[in-house]
Design a protein around this motif. Structure first.
Motif, short mmCIF file in Angstrom:
data_model
loop_
_atom_site.label_atom_id
_atom_site.label_comp_id
_atom_site.label_asym_id
_atom_site.label_seq_id
_atom_site.Cartn_x
_atom_site.Cartn_y
_atom_site.Cartn_z
N GLY A 72 0.83 -1.20 0.00
CA GLY A 72 0.00 0.00 0.00
C GLY A 72 0.86 1.24 0.00
N SER A 73 0.21 2.39 -0.05
CA SER A 73 0.91 3.67 -0.06
C SER A 73 1.22 4.12 1.36
CB SER A 73 0.08 4.75 -0.76
OG SER A 73 -0.09 4.43 -2.12
N PHE A 74 2.24 4.95 1.49
CA PHE A 74 2.66 5.43 2.81
C PHE A 74 1.55 6.20 3.50
CE2 PHE A 74 4.51 9.29 4.91
CZ PHE A 74 4.79 8.67 6.12
N GLY A 75 0.76 6.99 2.76
CA GLY A 75 -0.26 7.82 3.38
C GLY A 75 -1.31 7.04 4.14
N GLY A 76 -1.67 5.86 3.65
CA GLY A 76 -2.70 5.07 4.32
C GLY A 76 -2.15 3.87 5.06
N PHE A 77 -0.83 3.73 5.10
CA PHE A 77 -0.20 2.52 5.64
C PHE A 77 1.10 2.94 6.30
CE2 PHE A 77 -1.38 -1.75 5.48
CZ PHE A 77 -0.30 -2.59 5.34
N GLY A 78 1.12 3.04 7.63
CA GLY A 78 2.30 3.52 8.34
C GLY A 78 3.40 2.47 8.43
N LEU A 79 4.56 2.88 8.95
CA LEU A 79 5.71 1.98 9.07
C LEU A 79 5.39 0.79 9.95
CD1 LEU A 79 8.68 1.23 8.69
CD2 LEU A 79 9.25 2.85 10.51
N SER A 80 4.76 1.01 11.10
CA SER A 80 4.46 -0.11 12.00
C SER A 80 3.49 -1.10 11.34
CB SER A 80 3.90 0.40 13.32
OG SER A 80 2.70 1.13 13.10
N THR A 113 -14.08 -7.47 -6.23
CA THR A 113 -14.63 -6.80 -5.06
C THR A 113 -14.18 -5.34 -5.02
OG1 THR A 113 -12.75 -7.37 -3.65
CG2 THR A 113 -14.56 -8.96 -3.76
N VAL A 114 -14.79 -4.56 -4.13
CA VAL A 114 -14.36 -3.18 -3.93
C VAL A 114 -12.91 -3.16 -3.43
CG1 VAL A 114 -14.78 -1.06 -2.62
CG2 VAL A 114 -16.70 -2.35 -3.55
N ASP A 115 -12.54 -4.14 -2.61
CA ASP A 115 -11.13 -4.25 -2.20
C ASP A 115 -10.22 -4.38 -3.42
OD1 ASP A 115 -11.16 -4.01 0.57
OD2 ASP A 115 -11.57 -6.14 0.90
N ASP A 116 -10.61 -5.23 -4.37
CA ASP A 116 -9.81 -5.43 -5.58
C ASP A 116 -9.73 -4.14 -6.38
OD1 ASP A 116 -9.64 -8.13 -4.89
OD2 ASP A 116 -11.42 -8.64 -6.02
N ARG A 120 -6.23 -1.79 -7.27
CA ARG A 120 -5.81 -1.40 -8.62
C ARG A 120 -5.83 0.12 -8.78
NH1 ARG A 120 -8.64 -3.75 -14.11
NH2 ARG A 120 -7.96 -2.08 -15.51
N TYR A 121 -6.88 0.75 -8.25
CA TYR A 121 -7.03 2.21 -8.33
C TYR A 121 -5.89 2.91 -7.61
CZ TYR A 121 -9.25 6.78 -7.48
OH TYR A 121 -9.54 8.13 -7.40
N ALA A 122 -5.52 2.41 -6.43
CA ALA A 122 -4.43 3.02 -5.66
C ALA A 122 -3.10 2.89 -6.39
CB ALA A 122 -4.35 2.40 -4.27
N ALA A 123 -2.84 1.70 -6.94
CA ALA A 123 -1.56 1.45 -7.60
C ALA A 123 -1.43 2.18 -8.92
CB ALA A 123 -1.37 -0.06 -7.81
N GLU A 124 -2.52 2.24 -9.69
CA GLU A 124 -2.43 2.76 -11.05
C GLU A 124 -2.82 4.23 -11.17
OE1 GLU A 124 -4.68 0.24 -13.62
OE2 GLU A 124 -3.53 -1.57 -13.12
N HIS A 125 -3.50 4.77 -10.16
CA HIS A 125 -3.98 6.14 -10.28
C HIS A 125 -3.55 7.02 -9.11
CE1 HIS A 125 -6.55 9.38 -11.69
NE2 HIS A 125 -7.08 9.47 -10.47
N PHE A 184 -15.00 4.85 -8.76
CA PHE A 184 -15.91 4.15 -9.66
C PHE A 184 -15.83 4.68 -11.09
CE2 PHE A 184 -17.75 2.37 -5.82
CZ PHE A 184 -18.10 1.09 -6.24
N ASN A 185 -15.55 5.98 -11.24
CA ASN A 185 -15.30 6.50 -12.59
C ASN A 185 -14.09 5.81 -13.20
OD1 ASN A 185 -17.45 8.27 -12.87
ND2 ASN A 185 -16.35 9.98 -11.93
N TYR A 186 -13.05 5.60 -12.39
CA TYR A 186 -11.86 4.88 -12.85
C TYR A 186 -12.23 3.47 -13.30
CZ TYR A 186 -7.65 2.02 -12.42
OH TYR A 186 -6.66 1.12 -12.66
N ALA A 187 -13.09 2.80 -12.50
CA ALA A 187 -13.49 1.43 -12.84
C ALA A 187 -14.20 1.40 -14.19
CB ALA A 187 -14.41 0.89 -11.75
#
Length: 233
Positions: A72-80, A113-116, A120-125, A184-187
């Motif tokens: 995940g990205s740093f903003g939503g996923f901390g070091l710990s 799923t929305v998780d899926d 993809r949205y986080a990684a690609e956009h 959802f627009n991305y989807a």
């Protein structure tokens, strides 16, 4: 494409250090992709793009081949959180020789799923946006716990309304609404597994109503008395 990605990864010499929250926050991007390996937890890698976007990866090997799995990205996923996730993955890799988190992630994508969709949205956009970290945080915080396991194509307008009604702040509610709609627009633009309608579209947010209040006689008396003591300028 996979071979070229692996070659580009080999071309970057790993920097190794014990990561700290302050270092992760302050590390500056380079003219090329930067990877920094944590010396505390085996396989944890911080990836910094030239744009400044930061993501967590776990590096491991399966059948003699190097594998990279995005956490995940740093903003939503901390070091710990990243360290705990990698420790869990390392334990499963040790106990189960057939376990492959990247292959499992690819297989799960077919469920739609929305998780899926979010992954993809986080990684690609989102990774390419200055506001991507904030968007990822809002989606992780408010959307995935409520709708993550739903099929993205099955999400209804009523699901979005229920989600937004659970967000306490009107300003945060507006940001969550905007980010869900953008996802959802991305989807739809990228033909994500039968998503053809944006369930967040055409939802009007409740506006805060201005309230009127009449001063009591006592309050009027205090108000005028206070005015007499105020400098006229």
């Amino acid at each position: 494409m996979q071979a070229s990605n692996e070659n580009s990864r080999r071309a970057v010499s790993p920097n190794r250090r014990k990561l700290t929250p302050l270092f992760v926050e302050k590390v500056e991007p380079s003219h090329r992709r930067l990877r920094i390996w944590d010396t505390e937890v085996r396989g944890l890698v911080l990836q910094v793009e030239p744009s400044g976007a930061k993501s967590w990866y776990v590096y491991y090997r399966r059948n003699g081949r190097p594998r990279w799995h995005r956490l995940g990205s740093f903003g939503g996923f901390g070091l710990s959180d990243a360290r705990e996730a990698v420790r869990h993955i390392n334990a499963r890799l040790t106990l189960d020789p057939t376990y492959d988190p990247q292959a499992e992630k690819a297989a799960n994508r077919t469920q739609g799923t929305v998780d899926d969709l979010f992954g993809r949205y986080a990684a690609e956009h989102l990774d390419g946006l200055k506001s991507g970290n904030q968007g990822e945080y809002l989606l992780r915080r408010f959307v995935l716990p409520k709708m993550g396991k739903l099929r993205a194509a099955d999400v209804q307008r009523s699901d979005i309304l229920s989600l937004l009604n659970g967000v306490p702040s009107s300003s945060t509610r507006g940001q969550v609404h905007a980010n869900v709609g953008a996802m959802f627009n991305y989807a739809i633009r990228n033909d994500f597994l039968a998503v053809s309608v944006n369930p967040a579209a055409d939802i009007q947010q409740r506006k805060q109503k201005a309230r009127e209040r009449v001063l009591s006689d006592r309050e009027v008396e205090l108000f005028w008395r206070w005015l007499e003591e105020v400098d006229p300028t």
